[in-house]
Design an enzyme around this catalytic site. Structure first.
Site, PDB file in Angstrom:
ATOM      1  N   ASP A 111       0.928  -1.102   0.135  1.00 42.78           N
ATOM      2  CA  ASP A 111      -0.053  -0.125  -0.013  1.00 42.78           C
ATOM      3  C   ASP A 111       0.875   1.370   0.059  1.00 42.78           C
ATOM      4  O   ASP A 111       2.141   1.279   0.869  1.00 42.78           O
ATOM      5  CB  ASP A 111      -0.749  -0.005   1.300  1.00 42.78           C
ATOM      6  CG  ASP A 111      -2.365  -0.110   1.019  1.00 42.78           C
ATOM      7  OD1 ASP A 111      -2.918   1.046   0.397  1.00 42.78           O
ATOM      8  OD2 ASP A 111      -2.938  -1.013   0.934  1.00 42.78           O
ATOM      9  N   ASP A 168      -3.257   4.549  -2.098  1.00 46.37           N
ATOM     10  CA  ASP A 168      -4.686   4.764  -1.276  1.00 46.37           C
ATOM     11  C   ASP A 168      -4.862   6.319  -1.498  1.00 46.37           C
ATOM     12  O   ASP A 168      -4.199   7.333  -1.530  1.00 46.37           O
ATOM     13  CB  ASP A 168      -3.959   4.678   0.207  1.00 46.37           C
ATOM     14  CG  ASP A 168      -5.117   4.901   1.130  1.00 46.37           C
ATOM     15  OD1 ASP A 168      -5.885   4.176   1.168  1.00 46.37           O
ATOM     16  OD2 ASP A 168      -5.195   5.988   1.942  1.00 46.37           O
ATOM     17  N   GLU A 208      -6.608   3.474  -5.747  1.00 49.29           N
ATOM     18  CA  GLU A 208      -8.160   3.757  -5.299  1.00 49.29           C
ATOM     19  C   GLU A 208      -8.524   5.076  -5.650  1.00 49.29           C
ATOM     20  O   GLU A 208      -8.134   5.960  -5.125  1.00 49.29           O
ATOM     21  CB  GLU A 208      -7.742   3.560  -3.564  1.00 49.29           C
ATOM     22  CG  GLU A 208      -9.200   3.637  -3.080  1.00 49.29           C
ATOM     23  CD  GLU A 208      -9.322   3.924  -1.750  1.00 49.29           C
ATOM     24  OE1 GLU A 208     -10.171   3.361  -0.807  1.00 49.29           O
ATOM     25  OE2 GLU A 208      -8.461   4.487  -1.068  1.00 49.29           O
ATOM     26  N   HIS A 246     -10.750  -5.045   2.247  1.00 52.28           N
ATOM     27  CA  HIS A 246     -10.707  -4.528   3.704  1.00 52.28           C
ATOM     28  C   HIS A 246     -11.726  -3.770   4.166  1.00 52.28           C
ATOM     29  O   HIS A 246     -11.698  -3.199   5.072  1.00 52.28           O
ATOM     30  CB  HIS A 246      -9.373  -4.517   3.935  1.00 52.28           C
ATOM     31  CG  HIS A 246      -8.796  -3.074   3.269  1.00 52.28           C
ATOM     32  ND1 HIS A 246      -8.585  -2.960   1.942  1.00 52.28           N
ATOM     33  CD2 HIS A 246      -8.500  -2.073   3.903  1.00 52.28           C
ATOM     34  CE1 HIS A 246      -8.233  -1.573   1.783  1.00 52.28           C
ATOM     35  NE2 HIS A 246      -8.021  -1.126   2.892  1.00 52.28           N
ATOM     36  N   ASP A 247     -12.345  -2.766   3.091  1.00 53.00           N
ATOM     37  CA  ASP A 247     -12.961  -1.849   3.632  1.00 53.00           C
ATOM     38  C   ASP A 247     -14.560  -2.391   3.245  1.00 53.00           C
ATOM     39  O   ASP A 247     -15.496  -1.079   3.282  1.00 53.00           O
ATOM     40  CB  ASP A 247     -12.770  -0.613   2.474  1.00 53.00           C
ATOM     41  CG  ASP A 247     -11.430   0.092   2.936  1.00 53.00           C
ATOM     42  OD1 ASP A 247     -10.917  -0.028   3.791  1.00 53.00           O
ATOM     43  OD2 ASP A 247     -10.918   0.765   1.828  1.00 53.00           O
TER      44      ASP A 247
HETATM   45  C1  NOJ Z   1      -8.686   3.877   1.846  1.00 49.89           C
HETATM   46  C2  NOJ Z   1      -8.245   2.576   2.819  1.00 49.89           C
HETATM   47  O1  NOJ Z   1      -8.586   1.359   2.024  1.00 49.89           O
HETATM   48  C3  NOJ Z   1      -9.009   2.609   4.215  1.00 49.89           C
HETATM   49  O2  NOJ Z   1      -8.688   1.428   4.726  1.00 49.89           O
HETATM   50  C4  NOJ Z   1      -8.452   3.738   4.964  1.00 49.89           C
HETATM   51  O3  NOJ Z   1      -9.254   3.870   6.071  1.00 49.89           O
HETATM   52  C5  NOJ Z   1      -8.627   5.042   3.957  1.00 49.89           C
HETATM   53  N1  NOJ Z   1      -8.377   4.977   2.679  1.00 49.89           N
HETATM   54  C6  NOJ Z   1      -7.609   6.092   4.726  1.00 49.89           C
HETATM   55  O4  NOJ Z   1      -6.304   5.841   4.411  1.00 49.89           O
END
Ligand code: NOJ
Ligand code: CA
Length: 556
Positions: free
Chosen positions: A98, A199, A256, A328-329
């Site tokens: 990441d 990210d 992302e 993971h989100d």
């Molecule tokens: C996206 C990440 O996937 C997430 O887990 C995180 O909380 C936020 N960005 C902030 O970095």
């Protein structure tokens, strides 16, 4: 389209904290990942994406980095990391990490120095601004709730944090900071990293006037991402990043991207785009609540199909998207995209098939290959995720009973996907011999790797066949470069498409309904069936009948 080394690869996302604990402290670690490399290789994974393993106070599970050059001790040492790289190389696998450079941790030395002197050299690494009439500089609401500005004690200054207050945003207009970041990125690439998952990258370009937004809630604040829609020019920043880092190493990057403007797809993922690929979130955001998790809606099949067809068609002349059903989100894809009646082995295999064979880079998330599912909790204390706790309270404020608010978390919480990986049916699912940092999903006695390895018709063995087909000598090219065309669009609850490259055509046909469906498909001989999630296939002269949740992959 220019061919790249990663076009035909399968990626697998590891959430290190929950993957495999090797030393019994309840936290997954690098040695645990090394132990499982053969498992991942056998599954068919080529590229491993590791969620953050840098030194961090873990306010947001490592997305708050306090030292970009160190491995957090809970995961092991730099030697362990080097060994992981060497072991993956031996197996022809690649590691990406990441890259979290929109913000860092408030414990990072830069921020600590900045706090002492907001007007000094390090102050300009961040966004420190004076308040307005005793209020923050603007009415931004952070992604995790509350103002995106935090007051510096004993001073008139506030600093900007689009995420938690422990995640101050870095100022990408500061050239010295950017040089520091580029040096760091190159340092990792020199070590042998194959690339990065990038990210929250759209947040780096801010409106430097920090103008107030139209309030969209009773708190008088506006969602901070609305500010992003009002600014242009993020592309120049991203190009600069690419030119100074990734490009020199032919690194694989997957971004992302949340708020791309219309018609910018080729700037992002075209041959000379800012990134190699970016996630297709079009299905993941379906059903998102207007005010919070509490008013989110179940995803309807028609919407799921429509948005995926649309993004497939939009990207095929441009580049590659990265396809996911979960990460993971998000909650588990099985719970999100399958109706309750289809949450069985056949349904899970069907969902995996339609996703993995789309055009693009498939990204599997740990546990997806055994059909891991959401996890209900009895109390909010059992959650760790910062965003879950905030959304729980938001639901209470909106009038939900605690039980109802918990049920919302059971459906949407990011911790649904963060529970320990289920390796076997022994205590703590074989994840740790200690106490896991996050409680294991109790269904591990039923859903686990060991049981599925031993059972021929398991989800795991099916995923292996699916990935092997995608990467087979005969079909690798068509699944990588073949065009995408929807099939049977007028048929209810049928997800079907063709992938075609010159004379090779493969059709993926899935029945998401709970009744049989007969579809006009030209004569099929047995050897045209490349994959089938049920034992049999029912063909007539010019048609094929699919049982509920059946998926078949057939060549013409
Ligand atoms: C996206 C990440 O996937 C997430 O887990 C995180 O909380 C936020 N960005 C902030 O970095
Ligand atoms: Ca450990």
């Amino acid at each position: 389209m220019e061919k790249k080394w990663w076009h035909d690869k399968v990626a697998y996302q590891i959430y290190p904290k929950s993957f495999k604990d090797s030393n019994g402290d309840g936290i997954g670690d690098l040695r645990g990942i090394i132990e499982k490399l053969d498992y991942l290789k056998e599954l068919g994974a080529d590229i491993l994406w590791l969620c953050p393993i840098y030194k961090s106070p873990f306010v947001d599970q490592g997305y708050d980095i306090s030292d970009y050059y160190k491995i957090d001790e809970s995961f092991g040492s730099m030697e362990d990391f080097d060994e992981l790289l060497a072991e993956t190389k031996k197996r022809d696998m690649y590691v990406i990490m990441d890259l979290v450079i929109n913000h860092c941790s408030d414990q990072h030395e830069w921020f600590q120095k900045a706090l002492k002197d907001p007007e000094g050299e390090f102050g300009d690494y961040f966004y420190f601004r004076k308040g307005k009439d005793g209020n923050p500089p603007s009415n931004y609401r952070s992604y995790f709730g509350g103002s995106a500005w935090e007051k510096v004690a004993g001073s008139d200054y506030y600093y900007l944090h689009m995420f938690a207050k422990q995640q101050p945003d870095l100022n990408w207009n500061n050239e010295k900071l950017m040089r520091e970041l580029y040096t760091m990125v190159n340092w990792w690439l020199e070590k042998g990293l194959a690339g990065f998952r990038i990210d929250a990258i759209m947040n780096v370009k801010k409106d430097m006037e920090f103008k107030d937004l139209e309030p969209d809630g009773e708190d008088g604040l506006g969602e901070v991402w609305r500010m992003l829609e009002t600014v242009d020019g993020v592309g120049e920043m991203l190009e600069d990043l690419k030119r100074n880092t990734f490009e020199k190493y032919q690194a694989f990057t997957v971004a992302e991207v949340s708020t791309m403007k219309k018609d910018e797809l080729s700037d992002f993922i075209g041959d000379n785009g800012h990134f190699g690929t970016m996630f297709d979130f079009s299905a993941t955001v379906l059903g998102n609540g207007e005010h919070g998790w509490y008013d989110s809606k179940p995803i309807q099949f028609d919407d799921f199909r429509r948005v995926l067809y649309r993004s497939q068609l939009a990207c095929q002349d441009v580049g590659f998207l990265a396809n996911i059903i979960e990460n993971h989100d998000s909650p588990r894809g099985v719970n999100r995209f399958l109706p309750e009646y289809a949450r069985n082995d056949a349904g899970i295999k069907m969902l995996g098939t339609v996703s993995v064979l789309l055009r693009g880079i498939p990204f599997l998330y740990q546990g997806q290959e055994i059909g891991m599912q959401n996890c209900q909790r009895d109390s909010i204390e059992e959650y760790d995720d910062i965003s879950t706790i905030q959304e729980y309270h938001k639901a209470l404020e909106a009038g939900f009973e605690p039980k109802e608010a918990l049920a919302v978390c059971g459906q949407i919480s990011r911790d649904n996907a963060r529970t320990p990986m289920q390796w076997d049916d022994g205590e703590n699912a074989g994840f740790t011999r200690g106490t896991p940092w996050l409680k294991t999903n109790p269904n591990y006695r039923r859903i686990n790797v060991k049981e599925q390895m031993e059972r021929e018709d398991s989800v795991l063995n099916y995923y292996k066949r699916l990935l092997a087909l995608r990467k087979s000598d005969l079909y690798r090219e068509v699944f990588t470069y073949g065009r995408f065309a929807p099939l049977f669009e007028m048929e209810e609850k049928i997800f079907a498409y063709e992938r075609r490259l010159e004379n090779t055509a493969v059709r993926v046909i899935a029945n998401f309904s709970c009744v049989e469906k007969t579809l006009p498909v030209d004569y099929l001989s047995g050897d045209q069936v490349l994959l089938n999630n049920l034992e049999e296939i029912w063909v007539q002269e010019r048609s094929i009948t699919l049982r509920p949740f059946q998926v078949v992959v057939v060549r013409s």
